[in-house]
Design a protein around this motif. Sequence first.
Motif, short mmCIF file in Angstrom:
data_model
loop_
_atom_site.label_atom_id
_atom_site.label_comp_id
_atom_site.label_asym_id
_atom_site.label_seq_id
_atom_site.Cartn_x
_atom_site.Cartn_y
_atom_site.Cartn_z
N TYR A 2 1.38 3.97 0.71
CA TYR A 2 0.78 3.18 -0.40
C TYR A 2 0.67 4.19 -1.78
O TYR A 2 0.30 5.24 -1.77
CB TYR A 2 -0.51 2.62 0.13
CG TYR A 2 -0.50 1.54 0.97
CD1 TYR A 2 -0.41 0.44 0.28
CD2 TYR A 2 -0.71 1.62 2.43
CE1 TYR A 2 -0.18 -0.93 1.15
CE2 TYR A 2 -0.96 0.50 3.11
CZ TYR A 2 -0.56 -0.62 2.60
OH TYR A 2 -0.60 -1.72 3.42
N VAL A 3 1.04 3.43 -2.64
CA VAL A 3 1.16 4.32 -3.96
C VAL A 3 -0.27 3.77 -4.52
O VAL A 3 -1.07 4.65 -4.99
CB VAL A 3 2.23 3.94 -4.85
CG1 VAL A 3 2.09 4.43 -6.25
CG2 VAL A 3 3.49 4.42 -4.15
N CYS A 4 -0.30 2.36 -4.46
CA CYS A 4 -1.61 1.78 -5.08
C CYS A 4 -2.45 1.13 -4.00
O CYS A 4 -2.06 0.21 -3.42
CB CYS A 4 -1.28 0.60 -6.07
SG CYS A 4 -2.69 -0.20 -6.75
N LEU A 5 -3.62 1.81 -3.80
CA LEU A 5 -4.51 1.44 -2.63
C LEU A 5 -5.41 0.27 -3.05
O LEU A 5 -5.45 -0.89 -2.05
CB LEU A 5 -5.51 2.63 -2.11
CG LEU A 5 -4.89 3.77 -1.43
CD1 LEU A 5 -5.80 4.61 -1.21
CD2 LEU A 5 -4.41 3.10 -0.25
N CYS A 6 -5.77 -0.09 -4.14
CA CYS A 6 -6.38 -1.10 -4.75
C CYS A 6 -5.50 -2.45 -4.56
O CYS A 6 -6.17 -3.39 -4.01
CB CYS A 6 -6.95 -1.16 -6.17
SG CYS A 6 -7.64 0.41 -6.50
N LYS A 7 -4.16 -2.50 -4.91
CA LYS A 7 -3.40 -3.58 -4.69
C LYS A 7 -2.67 -3.71 -3.54
O LYS A 7 -1.70 -4.30 -3.61
CB LYS A 7 -2.89 -3.70 -6.02
CG LYS A 7 -3.63 -3.88 -7.28
CD LYS A 7 -4.43 -5.27 -7.29
CE LYS A 7 -5.23 -5.61 -8.23
NZ LYS A 7 -5.76 -7.21 -8.14
N LEU A 34 -0.33 -3.29 -9.74
CA LEU A 34 -0.56 -2.00 -9.60
C LEU A 34 -1.32 -1.33 -10.96
O LEU A 34 -0.83 -1.99 -12.03
CB LEU A 34 0.76 -1.30 -9.47
CG LEU A 34 1.13 0.09 -9.48
CD1 LEU A 34 2.28 0.24 -8.67
CD2 LEU A 34 1.25 0.59 -10.81
N GLY A 35 -2.25 -0.51 -10.57
CA GLY A 35 -2.90 0.11 -11.82
C GLY A 35 -3.87 -0.66 -12.46
O GLY A 35 -4.56 -0.28 -13.45
N SER A 36 -4.34 -2.02 -11.88
CA SER A 36 -5.46 -2.85 -12.72
C SER A 36 -6.62 -2.55 -12.38
O SER A 36 -7.48 -3.17 -12.78
CB SER A 36 -4.97 -4.29 -12.52
OG SER A 36 -4.64 -4.63 -11.21
N GLN A 37 -6.97 -1.68 -11.39
CA GLN A 37 -8.43 -1.37 -10.97
C GLN A 37 -8.78 -0.35 -11.32
O GLN A 37 -9.15 0.26 -12.51
CB GLN A 37 -8.35 -1.87 -9.45
CG GLN A 37 -8.60 -3.34 -9.27
CD GLN A 37 -8.95 -3.68 -7.99
OE1 GLN A 37 -9.62 -3.04 -7.17
NE2 GLN A 37 -8.60 -4.97 -7.52
N CYS A 38 -8.37 0.76 -10.40
CA CYS A 38 -9.06 2.27 -10.73
C CYS A 38 -8.27 2.99 -11.55
O CYS A 38 -8.50 3.80 -12.33
CB CYS A 38 -9.26 2.98 -9.38
SG CYS A 38 -7.87 3.58 -8.71
N GLY A 39 -6.82 2.72 -11.63
CA GLY A 39 -5.97 3.34 -12.32
C GLY A 39 -5.51 4.56 -11.83
O GLY A 39 -4.48 5.24 -12.40
N LYS A 40 -5.88 5.10 -10.78
CA LYS A 40 -5.30 6.44 -10.18
C LYS A 40 -3.99 6.52 -9.69
O LYS A 40 -3.52 7.64 -9.57
CB LYS A 40 -6.26 6.71 -8.77
CG LYS A 40 -7.65 7.21 -9.34
CD LYS A 40 -8.31 7.66 -8.02
CE LYS A 40 -9.82 7.91 -8.26
NZ LYS A 40 -10.71 7.84 -6.98
N CYS A 41 -3.14 5.36 -9.38
CA CYS A 41 -1.76 5.35 -9.19
C CYS A 41 -0.88 5.44 -9.88
O CYS A 41 0.30 5.37 -9.92
CB CYS A 41 -1.79 3.89 -8.06
SG CYS A 41 -2.18 2.50 -9.30
FE1 FES Z 1 -3.81 1.41 -8.00
FE2 FES Z 1 -6.56 1.80 -7.68
S1 FES Z 1 -4.85 2.66 -6.57
S2 FES Z 1 -5.31 0.69 -9.20
#
Ligand code: FES
Length: 56
Positions: A2-7, A34-41
């Motif tokens: 997983y790169v983006c866990l949020c999505k 991707l990147g639309s929540q915490c942005g860490k990814c």
């Molecule tokens: Fe991608 Fe949080 S891990 S937005």
Amino acid sequence: MYVCLCKAVTDKAIKQKVAEGVSTMRELKMCTGLGSQCGKCTCQAQQILHTELVNI
Ligand code: FES
């Protein structure tokens, strides 16, 4: 992986999107969320995107 866990976006999914014609982070964000929540990814996603684009 997983790169983006949020999505729940995987590196495989990013590679698939590049194969389908995605070539910018903006497009990638729009079609995967991707990147639309915490942005860490975003940093890692950008690296994968660039690596894939070089390898096409
Ligand atoms: Fe991608 Fe949080 S891990 S937005």
